[in-house]
Each structure stands twice: as C-alpha cells, then as structure tokens.
Scaffold this motif. Structure first.
Motif, PDB file in Angstrom:
ATOM      1  N   HIS A  30       9.850  -9.487 -77.227  1.00  0.00           N
ATOM      2  CA  HIS A  30       8.730  -9.614 -76.372  1.00  0.00           C
ATOM      3  C   HIS A  30       9.216 -10.087 -74.794  1.00  0.00           C
ATOM      4  O   HIS A  30       8.794  -9.503 -74.012  1.00  0.00           O
ATOM      5  N   GLU A  34       8.232  -7.780 -71.715  1.00  0.00           N
ATOM      6  CA  GLU A  34       7.726  -8.537 -70.672  1.00  0.00           C
ATOM      7  C   GLU A  34       8.534  -8.526 -69.290  1.00  0.00           C
ATOM      8  O   GLU A  34       7.940  -8.705 -68.167  1.00  0.00           O
ATOM      9  N   TRP A 117       5.519  -9.954 -85.396  1.00  0.00           N
ATOM     10  CA  TRP A 117       4.770  -9.927 -84.035  1.00  0.00           C
ATOM     11  C   TRP A 117       3.449 -10.312 -83.984  1.00  0.00           C
ATOM     12  O   TRP A 117       2.856 -11.298 -83.116  1.00  0.00           O
ATOM     13  N   GLY A 121       1.108 -14.221 -82.263  1.00  0.00           N
ATOM     14  CA  GLY A 121       0.022 -13.928 -81.385  1.00  0.00           C
ATOM     15  C   GLY A 121       0.422 -13.351 -80.284  1.00  0.00           C
ATOM     16  O   GLY A 121      -0.242 -13.369 -79.301  1.00  0.00           O
ATOM     17  N   LEU A 122       1.342 -12.248 -80.319  1.00  0.00           N
ATOM     18  CA  LEU A 122       1.691 -11.562 -79.389  1.00  0.00           C
ATOM     19  C   LEU A 122       0.882 -10.387 -79.139  1.00  0.00           C
ATOM     20  O   LEU A 122       0.087  -9.869 -80.172  1.00  0.00           O
ATOM     21  N   PRO A 123       0.640  -9.752 -78.141  1.00  0.00           N
ATOM     22  CA  PRO A 123      -0.248  -8.372 -77.799  1.00  0.00           C
ATOM     23  C   PRO A 123      -0.209  -7.436 -78.719  1.00  0.00           C
ATOM     24  O   PRO A 123       0.999  -6.926 -79.106  1.00  0.00           O
ATOM     25  N   HIS A 131      -5.581  -6.315 -78.194  1.00  0.00           N
ATOM     26  CA  HIS A 131      -6.053  -7.629 -78.500  1.00  0.00           C
ATOM     27  C   HIS A 131      -4.713  -8.559 -78.668  1.00  0.00           C
ATOM     28  O   HIS A 131      -3.628  -8.008 -78.712  1.00  0.00           O
ATOM     29  N   ARG A 132      -4.997  -9.755 -78.841  1.00  0.00           N
ATOM     30  CA  ARG A 132      -4.035 -10.657 -78.968  1.00  0.00           C
ATOM     31  C   ARG A 132      -4.511 -11.788 -80.268  1.00  0.00           C
ATOM     32  O   ARG A 132      -5.436 -12.374 -79.853  1.00  0.00           O
TER      33      ARG A 132
END
Length: 148
Positions: A30, A34, A117, A121-123, A131-132
């Motif tokens: 992640h 990012e 993942w 709570g990751l995208p 959604h997340r």
C-alpha cells in the motif's frame, strides 16, 4: 513435546533473510502504491469473478493458471512483480509467483492477499467503482499501529 532450540542463530538469520527476499506485506505494498512510483507491478491471480467483486486499485489481472502462457506477452520482464490471491488460506499467489520466477521475473508474494488488504480497510476497486471497507479490528485496530 519440547521446542527444539538447537537452530543456530546464523541459520535462523539466513532463513528469515530468504523469506524477506520473496515476501512483502499489505502495508508495504500500500505504501509503495501510494508513493506513485512503486517499482513493481501488482498482479492479482484470482478468478474474473473475484476480480470484479473487488481488487487492489492499480493491480493487473492475470489468472494464476494462465501465467505461464500470458505473462511473457503481458508483463515486462524488467519490472518486478508482486503477486496476490485471496488470502493466507490460498496458495494461488505462491503458484503464480513460482511460475513467474521460472519465467525469469523478479517476484515477491504479498502476504495476507486480498483478504488482508480489505480487512485492513485499504481501497478496493470494483466493476462499479471503488470503496474503502471498514477496518476489521482483529487485523488492524485503528488506534494501534503494528510499528514494524
């Protein structure tokens, strides 16, 4: 049964170094994504139905059993690949990583897979957008960080 503590520290260190050379985790993937310049391609080896239901944004989809035939035409051998499948109870990402390594790709497996993942709570991207998910408190307590 007593635990065997005869493993030499040097052997343990070599074992863990080998693991870290071929594994990564959800948090590190992640953070790399990012950054905007992850330095790898993220490959989802699950079924089309699983992909459509939700996948990591920016991942490419290549069904695990199709890796040997399709990877040479669809993945640049000069770019490392991180594989994931459903979760820790599934070895699809391991099989995809093995096939890629046998084809000459530099590869790592994302521990926890898509399950962790989403649980962290990751995208999540879906056919209908993104959604997340809510954070699962058993895997990523929002007020406590792993710190690793």
């Amino acid at each position: 049964m007593a635990t065997d503590w005869t493993t030499r520290p040097a052997d343990a260190a070599a074992h863990f170094a080998r693991k870290l050379a071929v594994e990564t985790d959800v948090s590190d993937v992640h953070a790399a994504l990012e950054s905007g310049a992850p330095g790898f391609v993220l490959l989802d080896s699950r079924s089309r139905e699983a992909w459509d239901a939700g996948h990591v944004p920016g991942a490419v989809h290549l069904l695990g059993r199709e890796v040997p035939e399709r990877a040479p035409a669809e993945l640049d051998r000069s770019v490392p690949v991180v594989t994931y499948c459903w979760g820790p109870g599934c070895n699809g990402a391991t099989r995809a990583a093995l096939a890629l390594a046998q084809l000459g790709y530099r590869v790592r497996e994302m521990l926890g897979g898509f399950e962790y993942w989403a649980r962290e709570g990751l995208p999540v991207a879906t056919a209908d957008g993104g959604h997340r998910p809510a954070v699962d408190p058993l895997t990523a307590v929002s007020s406590v960080r792993c710190g690793c």
